[in-house]
Design an enzyme around this catalytic site. Structure first.
Site, PDB file in Angstrom:
ATOM      1  N   GLN A  78      -6.727   2.630   1.106  1.00  0.00           N
ATOM      2  CA  GLN A  78      -6.624   3.161  -0.255  1.00  0.00           C
ATOM      3  C   GLN A  78      -6.955   2.078  -1.271  1.00  0.00           C
ATOM      4  OE1 GLN A  78      -3.032   5.318  -1.117  1.00  0.00           O
ATOM      5  NE2 GLN A  78      -3.721   5.804  -3.171  1.00  0.00           N
ATOM      6  N   PHE A  79      -8.223   2.033  -1.674  1.00  0.00           N
ATOM      7  CA  PHE A  79      -8.676   1.000  -2.608  1.00  0.00           C
ATOM      8  C   PHE A  79      -7.992   1.111  -3.960  1.00  0.00           C
ATOM      9  CE2 PHE A  79     -11.469   4.451  -3.792  1.00  0.00           C
ATOM     10  CZ  PHE A  79     -11.686   4.272  -5.145  1.00  0.00           C
ATOM     11  N   THR A  80      -7.481   2.291  -4.318  1.00  0.00           N
ATOM     12  CA  THR A  80      -6.868   2.481  -5.632  1.00  0.00           C
ATOM     13  C   THR A  80      -5.576   1.693  -5.811  1.00  0.00           C
ATOM     14  OG1 THR A  80      -5.724   4.492  -4.926  1.00  0.00           O
ATOM     15  CG2 THR A  80      -7.916   4.760  -5.918  1.00  0.00           C
TER      16      THR A  80
END
Length: 150
Positions: A78-80
């Site tokens: 999850q890059f966010t």
């Protein structure tokens, strides 16, 4: 590397309406990888996660780890998690590692968690549009940053 660990009774991930991975009791982990993450971060974070004692013992105290409850892991990239929200209302993801850096680290984390746990883990798919379902147990949610060890 940032990990959001949720103690779950069950969790699953689907991609284009196809079940990709699912677990019963254990950890749903959202993993954010940044440019400066290394194999050292992978090793440290994996040991920390597998050793987390956040399951209740017979006295109701959070005292048991995954092995003690035969728990499982579902790992989702999850890059966010590396969103910067300091300016304006549109997050910047400049601190998130690009795929050519993040994918090998994500794959190393999968392998290390499997080794440290002593069994295969379930995963999502890097970069895919995933639908996550979970039943948070507690709720218990823990945030760990491999760059903030002290």
């Amino acid at each position: 590397m940032i990990a959001v660990i949720q103690r779950v009774s069950q969790a699953s991930v689907s991609i284009t309406n196809q079940l990709k991975g699912e677990i019963d009791a254990g950890f749903l982990i959202f993993l954010g990888i940044t440019h400066t993450d290394t194999r050292e971060d992978v090793d440290w974070l994996s040991r920390k996660i597998v050793g987390m004692r956040i399951f209740s013992d017979d006295d109701g105290k959070m005292n048991l780890d995954l092995a003690a409850v035969n728990g499982n892991i579902l790992l989702i990239s999850q890059f966010t998690l590396h969103a910067s929200t300091k300016k304006g209302n549109r997050p910047s993801f400049i601190d998130a590692a690009r795929p050519e850096v993040a994918i090998p680290i994500y794959e190393a984390m999968i392998a290390q968690l499997s080794t440290d746990l002593g069994k295969p883990i379930q995963t999502g798919e890097f970069g895919a549009d995933m639908k996550i379902s979970l039943l948070n147990d507690g709720p218990v949610t823990i945030l760990i940053d491999s760059k903030n060890r002290i």
